[in-house]
Scaffold this motif. Structure first.
Motif, PDB file in Angstrom:
ATOM      1  N   GLU A 191      -2.821  22.977 -32.393  1.00  0.00           N
ATOM      2  CA  GLU A 191      -3.500  22.942 -31.095  1.00  0.00           C
ATOM      3  C   GLU A 191      -4.953  22.515 -31.246  1.00  0.00           C
ATOM      4  O   GLU A 191      -5.477  21.735 -30.440  1.00  0.00           O
ATOM      5  CB  GLU A 191      -3.415  24.318 -30.430  1.00  0.00           C
ATOM      6  CG  GLU A 191      -2.024  24.659 -29.913  1.00  0.00           C
ATOM      7  CD  GLU A 191      -1.962  26.049 -29.293  1.00  0.00           C
ATOM      8  OE1 GLU A 191      -2.980  26.783 -29.362  1.00  0.00           O
ATOM      9  OE2 GLU A 191      -0.906  26.404 -28.739  1.00  0.00           O
ATOM     10  N   ILE A 192      -5.631  23.009 -32.288  1.00  0.00           N
ATOM     11  CA  ILE A 192      -7.009  22.590 -32.562  1.00  0.00           C
ATOM     12  C   ILE A 192      -7.053  21.093 -32.851  1.00  0.00           C
ATOM     13  O   ILE A 192      -7.913  20.365 -32.339  1.00  0.00           O
ATOM     14  CB  ILE A 192      -7.580  23.396 -33.745  1.00  0.00           C
ATOM     15  CG1 ILE A 192      -7.792  24.856 -33.330  1.00  0.00           C
ATOM     16  CG2 ILE A 192      -8.893  22.789 -34.240  1.00  0.00           C
ATOM     17  CD1 ILE A 192      -8.138  25.777 -34.481  1.00  0.00           C
ATOM     18  N   ARG A 193      -6.134  20.628 -33.676  1.00  0.00           N
ATOM     19  CA  ARG A 193      -6.053  19.199 -34.006  1.00  0.00           C
ATOM     20  C   ARG A 193      -5.849  18.353 -32.759  1.00  0.00           C
ATOM     21  O   ARG A 193      -6.569  17.370 -32.519  1.00  0.00           O
ATOM     22  CB  ARG A 193      -4.890  18.986 -34.972  1.00  0.00           C
ATOM     23  CG  ARG A 193      -4.594  17.545 -35.329  1.00  0.00           C
ATOM     24  CD  ARG A 193      -3.180  17.414 -35.892  1.00  0.00           C
ATOM     25  NE  ARG A 193      -2.163  17.719 -34.870  1.00  0.00           N
ATOM     26  CZ  ARG A 193      -0.870  17.867 -35.132  1.00  0.00           C
ATOM     27  NH1 ARG A 193      -0.437  17.782 -36.379  1.00  0.00           N
ATOM     28  NH2 ARG A 193      -0.018  18.123 -34.151  1.00  0.00           N
ATOM     29  N   ASP A 194      -4.883  18.734 -31.929  1.00  0.00           N
ATOM     30  CA  ASP A 194      -4.540  17.927 -30.758  1.00  0.00           C
ATOM     31  C   ASP A 194      -5.652  17.923 -29.713  1.00  0.00           C
ATOM     32  O   ASP A 194      -5.857  16.930 -29.017  1.00  0.00           O
ATOM     33  CB  ASP A 194      -3.245  18.440 -30.124  1.00  0.00           C
ATOM     34  CG  ASP A 194      -2.042  18.276 -31.037  1.00  0.00           C
ATOM     35  OD1 ASP A 194      -2.144  17.504 -32.016  1.00  0.00           O
ATOM     36  OD2 ASP A 194      -1.001  18.924 -30.792  1.00  0.00           O
ATOM     37  N   GLU A 195      -6.377  19.045 -29.613  1.00  0.00           N
ATOM     38  CA  GLU A 195      -7.402  19.143 -28.573  1.00  0.00           C
ATOM     39  C   GLU A 195      -8.725  18.526 -28.980  1.00  0.00           C
ATOM     40  O   GLU A 195      -9.424  17.935 -28.152  1.00  0.00           O
ATOM     41  CB  GLU A 195      -7.618  20.615 -28.203  1.00  0.00           C
ATOM     42  CG  GLU A 195      -8.627  20.807 -27.080  1.00  0.00           C
ATOM     43  CD  GLU A 195      -8.718  22.249 -26.603  1.00  0.00           C
ATOM     44  OE1 GLU A 195      -9.552  22.525 -25.720  1.00  0.00           O
ATOM     45  OE2 GLU A 195      -7.945  23.107 -27.111  1.00  0.00           O
ATOM     46  N   TYR A 196      -9.085  18.645 -30.264  1.00  0.00           N
ATOM     47  CA  TYR A 196     -10.451  18.284 -30.653  1.00  0.00           C
ATOM     48  C   TYR A 196     -10.587  17.049 -31.537  1.00  0.00           C
ATOM     49  O   TYR A 196     -11.672  16.477 -31.620  1.00  0.00           O
ATOM     50  CB  TYR A 196     -11.117  19.467 -31.373  1.00  0.00           C
ATOM     51  CG  TYR A 196     -11.287  20.683 -30.498  1.00  0.00           C
ATOM     52  CD1 TYR A 196     -12.255  20.707 -29.494  1.00  0.00           C
ATOM     53  CD2 TYR A 196     -10.480  21.801 -30.673  1.00  0.00           C
ATOM     54  CE1 TYR A 196     -12.406  21.818 -28.686  1.00  0.00           C
ATOM     55  CE2 TYR A 196     -10.623  22.921 -29.865  1.00  0.00           C
ATOM     56  CZ  TYR A 196     -11.585  22.926 -28.873  1.00  0.00           C
ATOM     57  OH  TYR A 196     -11.732  24.023 -28.056  1.00  0.00           O
ATOM     58  N   SER A 197      -9.529  16.607 -32.220  1.00  0.00           N
ATOM     59  CA  SER A 197      -9.695  15.539 -33.196  1.00  0.00           C
ATOM     60  C   SER A 197      -9.438  14.155 -32.608  1.00  0.00           C
ATOM     61  O   SER A 197      -8.295  13.757 -32.373  1.00  0.00           O
ATOM     62  CB  SER A 197      -8.774  15.765 -34.400  1.00  0.00           C
ATOM     63  OG  SER A 197      -8.953  14.724 -35.337  1.00  0.00           O
TER      64      SER A 197
END
Length: 327
Positions: free
Chosen positions: A210-216
């Motif tokens: 979720e962090i990857r998909d939202e911020y990267s």
């Protein structure tokens, strides 16, 4: 008009050329088809030496940027090793990525930091070990722990239990990777210099995704292009651990440099100039002074006004009566 190195690098990057002019001759050339491996290796070595010679023009700036415990020799040795992977990158982007890395006092050796190519742009990427290094330098933490929990290892997490029973993990380095099983959680915590332990941050794989998909942005670009060459693609577990460290950084006292490191990484991920976020001697001094003033202001607000001390019987001062006879 005199401008700073930071301004010159910014302007050169926006123009797509290096501070010394166009790309170095031969830097972007391909080895002709049919040539042997020796000739290709020779071209690569010549290109590397040419870039190193160009970078040494800025050695004084690197000396100024690097903290006192690091010298340009080991730093440039790591730079030399990474240059062949940056052949297609513009000289300006190489300079700003490497200078940003130096400003944070990290070595681009794949352990503390990485300089990677995104198209023709060189980008500085701190590893989770780089974040840990800056946590130690802050002087506020005694030790930092960041690890993976594998499915066949013993662990427990009960936030309401008293310390240290609230979180336990028994790693099994004696087992093979297959015996330990796949990683199920990344966690991070630190022990503070004044005693005690920080909050424990735990992230499962879904949290990391979720962090990857939202911020990267880099991950999205790599997915859209089909290249699938972002660090989230190539080193997922390291990025998972780094996500735990970055979340820990939000719940423990940290330094201005550590916060700036996160901002520089986010800027690189978004394709923006990173050096604008890197500390320099003047900025670091100003920020440190501002932080000291802020802490002093907070301390003054927390101080409760105390009554004046009353002397003992000897020499006791009697309260004065006002003119109206009232005390």
């Amino acid at each position: 008009m005199t401008t700073s190195l930071k301004d010159r690098v910014k302007a050169a990057t926006e123009r797509g050329t290096g501070p010394g002019g166009p790309a170095l001759a031969g830097e972007h050339e391909r080895t002709p088809d049919g040539q042997g491996e020796d000739q290709a290796a020779g071209h690569e070595q010549d290109a590397t030496e040419g870039v190193m010679e160009w970078l040494r023009r800025y050695e004084d700036h690197f000396n100024e940027a690097l903290p006192s415990h690091l010298e340009t020799g080991p730093f440039f040795a790591a730079v030399r090793a990474v240059l062949p992977s940056l052949t297609r990158c513009t000289p300006a982007s190489k300079l700003q990525a490497l200078l940003t890395c130096a400003r944070f006092g990290l070595i681009p050796d794949g352990q503390q930091a990485v300089i990677t190519a995104s198209g023709n742009v060189a980008t500085f990427i701190p590893t989770y070990r780089g974040y840990v290094e800056l946590m130690y330098r802050s002087g506020r933490v005694e030790s930092v722990h960041v690890l993976m929990i594998h499915e066949n290892e013993e662990w427990s997490y009960e936030p309401s239990a008293p310390f240290p029973l609230d979180f336990t993990h028994k790693p099994r380095p004696d087992l093979s990777k297959a015996e330990r099983g796949r990683p199920v959680l990344a966690y991070a915590f630190c022990r503070m210099t004044g005693g005690g332990r920080s909050q424990v941050v735990l992230l499962n794989r879904e949290d990391a995704e979720e962090i990857r998909d939202e911020y990267s942005e880099a991950y999205r670009r790599a997915e859209e292009s089909g290249a699938r060459d972002s660090f989230w693609h190539l080193r997922f577990d390291d990025m998972w651990l780094k996500s735990a460290i970055r979340r820990l950084e939000k719940v423990v006292p940290t330094s201005a440099d550590l916060r700036a490191l996160g901002a520089a990484e986010d800027a690189g991920d978004a394709g923006q100039l990173q050096i604008l976020h890197a500390p320099d001697a003047e900025t670091a001094a100003l920020v440190a002074e501002a932080e000291r003033a802020h802490r002093a202001a907070e301390a003054s607000q927390d101080t409760t006004a105390r009554p004046l001390p009353v002397k003992g019987k000897r020499g006791r001062s009697k309260p004065k009566k006002n003119r109206g006879g009232r005390r």
